[in-house]
Motif scaffolding. Sequence first.
Motif, short mmCIF file in Angstrom:
data_model
loop_
_atom_site.label_atom_id
_atom_site.label_comp_id
_atom_site.label_asym_id
_atom_site.label_seq_id
_atom_site.Cartn_x
_atom_site.Cartn_y
_atom_site.Cartn_z
N MET A 87 50.55 -47.80 34.65
CA MET A 87 51.37 -48.96 34.29
C MET A 87 51.35 -49.90 35.49
O MET A 87 51.63 -49.49 36.61
CB MET A 87 52.81 -48.50 33.99
N VAL A 88 51.01 -51.16 35.24
CA VAL A 88 50.99 -52.18 36.29
C VAL A 88 52.31 -52.93 36.25
O VAL A 88 52.80 -53.30 35.18
CB VAL A 88 49.82 -53.18 36.06
N ARG A 89 52.89 -53.14 37.42
CA ARG A 89 54.12 -53.92 37.53
C ARG A 89 53.93 -54.96 38.62
O ARG A 89 53.37 -54.67 39.68
CB ARG A 89 55.31 -53.01 37.90
N GLY A 90 54.38 -56.17 38.35
CA GLY A 90 54.35 -57.23 39.35
C GLY A 90 55.69 -57.26 40.06
O GLY A 90 56.74 -57.12 39.44
N ILE A 91 55.64 -57.41 41.37
CA ILE A 91 56.86 -57.47 42.18
C ILE A 91 56.95 -58.87 42.77
O ILE A 91 56.03 -59.33 43.44
CB ILE A 91 56.81 -56.45 43.34
N ARG A 92 58.08 -59.53 42.52
CA ARG A 92 58.29 -60.87 43.09
C ARG A 92 59.07 -60.71 44.40
O ARG A 92 58.55 -60.14 45.33
CB ARG A 92 59.01 -61.76 42.09
N PRO A 93 60.27 -61.20 44.50
CA PRO A 93 60.99 -61.05 45.76
C PRO A 93 61.45 -59.61 45.94
O PRO A 93 61.39 -58.79 45.02
CB PRO A 93 62.19 -62.00 45.61
N MET A 94 61.91 -59.32 47.12
CA MET A 94 62.32 -57.96 47.43
C MET A 94 63.45 -57.48 46.52
O MET A 94 63.61 -56.28 46.32
CB MET A 94 62.75 -57.84 48.90
#
Length: 171
Positions: A87-94
Amino acid sequence: MSQRIAVYTGSFDPVTLGHLHIIHRASQLFDVLVVGIGINKDKQPLFTPQERVDLVEQVTADLPSVRVQTFDDLAVDFVRRCDAKVMVRGIRPMTDVAGEFTMLMANRQLDHSIETVFLMADDRFAHVSSSLLKQIAQMSDDDERLARFVPREIIPAIRKRQAERNATKQP
């Protein structure tokens, strides 16, 4: 040798430049990337599930390894149905990290065979969210401003939906 399949889930309501950047990067890492458009019956989306599929397919037409599907159950169940193990997840700010970590731990409890891969958002897109761009679209009629957040190809669809919603609000 079997294909390496990964799944990137989200609401994609609408797809943003940040989403698209993650899709491009993930499609280079896996043989097949399934973009899973989650359907949450408790939310009032801007676009229908099929419209979201169409918009994502439109902006990923140049990526032959990308498939787009909807799902309305648990993401891990959807990943399993896609014969994927990642599963791919994008992480934006902390601030995303805590929520994503909680989701990762829950998903591991539900299916320990599915791995989660986190891709950090490019700094150009770290602040971009669907809710932010909906606000910008509502408060500004400048398409150049909107194009800083969404693919240009979908701006007409956003403007059309915005006009439809505004027309239903008129007395």
